[in-house]
Design an enzyme around this catalytic site. Structure first.
Site, mmCIF file in Angstrom:
data_model
loop_
_atom_site.group_PDB
_atom_site.id
_atom_site.type_symbol
_atom_site.label_atom_id
_atom_site.label_comp_id
_atom_site.label_asym_id
_atom_site.label_seq_id
_atom_site.Cartn_x
_atom_site.Cartn_y
_atom_site.Cartn_z
ATOM 1 N N ASP A 1 3.286 7.416 -10.377
ATOM 2 C CA ASP A 1 2.516 6.217 -10.720
ATOM 3 C C ASP A 1 1.402 6.554 -11.718
ATOM 4 O O ASP A 1 1.199 7.720 -12.081
ATOM 5 C CB ASP A 1 1.954 5.614 -9.420
ATOM 6 C CG ASP A 1 1.988 4.090 -9.422
ATOM 7 O OD1 ASP A 1 1.867 3.504 -10.518
ATOM 8 O OD2 ASP A 1 2.119 3.496 -8.341
ATOM 9 N N ASP B 1 4.170 -5.238 -11.066
ATOM 10 C CA ASP B 1 4.912 -5.436 -9.820
ATOM 11 C C ASP B 1 5.307 -6.910 -9.713
ATOM 12 O O ASP B 1 4.488 -7.800 -9.961
ATOM 13 C CB ASP B 1 4.031 -5.085 -8.616
ATOM 14 C CG ASP B 1 3.547 -3.632 -8.670
ATOM 15 O OD1 ASP B 1 3.904 -2.912 -9.623
ATOM 16 O OD2 ASP B 1 2.794 -3.232 -7.762
HETATM 17 C C1 GLA Z 1 1.785 0.465 -8.340
HETATM 18 C C2 GLA Z 1 3.290 0.434 -8.545
HETATM 19 C C3 GLA Z 1 3.994 -0.072 -7.321
HETATM 20 C C4 GLA Z 1 3.610 0.757 -6.111
HETATM 21 C C5 GLA Z 1 2.099 0.751 -5.971
HETATM 22 C C6 GLA Z 1 1.606 1.694 -4.904
HETATM 23 O O1 GLA Z 1 1.285 -0.814 -8.277
HETATM 24 O O2 GLA Z 1 3.607 -0.348 -9.654
HETATM 25 O O3 GLA Z 1 5.384 -0.062 -7.502
HETATM 26 O O4 GLA Z 1 4.089 2.057 -6.255
HETATM 27 O O5 GLA Z 1 1.466 1.159 -7.177
HETATM 28 O O6 GLA Z 1 0.223 1.645 -4.807
#
Ligand code: GLA
Length: 547
Positions: A181, A246
């Site tokens: 990430d 997301d």
């Molecule tokens: C980001 C990513 C997600 C997830 C979260 C975890 O937002 O895009 O897919 O992994 O972090 O905190």
């Protein structure tokens, strides 16, 4: 160099060999079968913990999901990864810098195991015939520090400063997949193309030491356009990269976030964010995010649209719903074999939009590995039902031949049609088809002699390339005698280059072929395709063919 006949005189061929210039011939390479299709790594399929469990992920939840994947038929349908996302580790290290996890969250699962050893859960997942994925951040502070979804913030939940140690640890634990990430990267304003390349090299070194490969999932939400630098980053032979945010923040049952809802608009937004078809080839994939199929907020019809779009995009199929609670319909959507087959097609390409009858009335087409086949989605983004037509010529199929049409979600052959097929698509919905027709003719541009080895000092250019389609499907015939893939960079006209993997063809005498897609944005025969390498020897390229 202009168009030449297929049989160049020997002196001309010699001249061309010296200059690396090319000849053009004509024919249908599908039919010629001189170069066999070479398999490329396919997009991963599995489950990820984030969407339904957020920071609450632990050993029991992971195990329950893995068992459900086996019991409900998803494993049989092709899903294999059980991916543990953010929240498994709270930032603690021992005095040697080794990651320390909560032994209560990750207990021993079998006699002889020790609590707090992540290889316990990996062994259990492997024992079910599945693969295991883990998660970290490219910066010092992971997302659990910068914006935890549930629970308190934990500092230092990232791997920066520990790349060698952490990725070696993941490989030693036995993990098969790692998602990296970008919360800590954003926080420190790091350059993603530098950090992710360094991580790829750490993964390669971990593999060299353990013999254990980690599939590489880059998650920086499209910051700095990863599709321009992520293919083959740091020497990676296969990877995926997120292209946007997301779809939904986690919906965790019995928590303050249990009321959240996934939205259909979010699904379409991330599908659109992932369309970078020139970057998706030979094992490198745009990642539109984990799926929300089966989660609250989408209807069953919207689940089907979502699944179909992901398959057409050739994206990773990573379910985010709680697998122990899937409705029969959501499960049927996730496991539809014909739709999965589109996602997992051996060419590994992405769909392109080939027609737009009116605003929001779109035809998307994905080239499939069987000659004459296309996966097609008629997408109606508007709020009213509308007819959408697909013409065979828009699909690169012979417009004068008939083609059969199959509706994938209905599981029904619709018949044989001349020139085109039209259907009324309900509002905010799709019809997903496979069209089987006659392949259109390809024009082949041959490199001099039996191919030109692309090296650091000797790039290879195909000039005066003509095309009918803007986004063209291009078949590259080549040889690579090595066991491992060779790589070359392709620059089309003045655009940003993409790095292409050329897997082994077994020997230097047997040609193989891969497909890519490029934006040939110059009208007429004015496009230039230049292959080059920066270091190691590249493949020997024999020809490129396109419509
Ligand atoms: C980001 C990513 C997600 C997830 C979260 C975890 O937002 O895009 O897919 O992994 O972090 O905190």
């Amino acid at each position: 160099m202009g168009k030449q006949g297929c049989n160049a005189p020997a002196a001309l061929a010699f001249f061309l060999a010296l200059t690396g210039m090319v000849l053009c011939g004509c024919g249908n390479l599908w039919a010629q079968s001189a170069a066999k299709q070479i398999a490329v790594p396919l997009p991963p399929m599995g489950w990820s913990s984030w969407n339904s469990f957020s920071n609450t992920i632990d050993s029991q939840i992971t195990l329950d999901q893995a068992k459900a994947m086996v019991a409900n038929g998803m494993k049989k349908a092709g899903y294999q990864y059980i991916n543990i996302d953010e929240g498994w580790w709270l930032g603690k290290r021992d005095e040697d810098g080794n990651i320390v996890v909560d032994p209560k969250a990750w207990p021993a699962l079998a006699p002889g195991e020790h609590a707090g050893d992540m290889s316990n859960i990996v062994r259990a997942i492997h024992g079910l015939g599945l693969k295991a994925g883990i998660y970290t951040d490219a910066g010092t502070d992971g997302c659990s520090t910068t914006g935890p979804d549930l629970g308190p913030a934990y500092p230092n939940t990232g791997s920066e400063g520990h790349y060698e140690q952490d990725f070696l640890q993941f490989a030693k634990w036995g993990f098969d997949y790692v998602k990296v990430d970008w919360c800590g990267g954003i926080k420190k304003n790091l350059d993603p193309s530098i950090q992710y390349a360094e991580i790829a090299r750490a993964i390669a070194r971990a593999e060299a030491l353990t013999g254990h490969r980690l599939y590489y999932s880059i998650c920086n939400w499209g910051v700095n356009s990863p599709w321009t630098w992520a293919p083959n980053i740091g020497g990676s032979t296969a990877d995926i990269w997120r292209t946007g945010g997301d779809i939904v923040a986690p919906i965790v049952a019995n928590s303050k976030n249990s009321g959240r809802k996934a939205s259909f608009a979010g699904v379409l937004k991330e599908f659109d964010s992932a369309i970078h078809s020139a970057a998706q080839h030979t094992g490198f994939y745009n990642d539109p995010d984990m799926m929300v199929v089966g989660m609250q907020g989408l209807t069953e019809a919207q689940n089907r649209v979502h699944m179909g779009l992901w398959a057409l995009a050739g994206g990773p199929l990573l379910a985010g719903a709680d697998l122990t609670k899937l409705s029969d319909q959501a499960l049927a959507t996730l496991t539809n074999p014909e739709v999965i087959k589109v996602d997992q097609d051996a060419l590994g390409l992405q769909a392109v939009k080939v027609a737009e009858a009116g605003t929001g009335l779109e035809v998307w087409s994905k080239l499939l590995s069987t000659s004459g086949e296309r996966a097609v989605i008629l997408l109606n983004r508007t709020s009213a039902a509308a007819p959408i037509a697909v013409r065979w010529s828009d699909l690169g199929l012979s417009g004068s031949s008939s083609a059969t049409v199959r509706d994938l979600w209905a599981g029904k052959d619709l018949g044989r049609f001349n020139q085109s097929f039209s259907a009324t698509v309900p509002a905010s919905d799709t019809i997903m088809l496979v069209v089987r027709g006659s392949e259109g003719k390809l024009t082949t541009y041959k490199a001099a002699g039996h191919g030109v080895a692309v090296t650091k000092d000797r790039p290879l250019s195909f000039t005066n390339v003509a095309t009918e389609a803007k986004v063209s499907q291009i078949l590259i015939a080549y040889t690579n005698p090595d066991k491992a893939p060779r790589f070359a960079e392709l620059r089309v006209n003045g655009q940003i280059a993409t790095r292409i993997a050329f897997p082994s063809t077994g020997s230097g005498n047997t040609a193989g072929a891969i497909w890519i897609q490029s934006l040939l944005d110059r009208p007429g025969a004015k496009n230039v395709l230049s292959f080059s390498t920066t270091g190691d020897a590249g493949p020997s390229i024999e020809s490129v063919s396109l419509k």
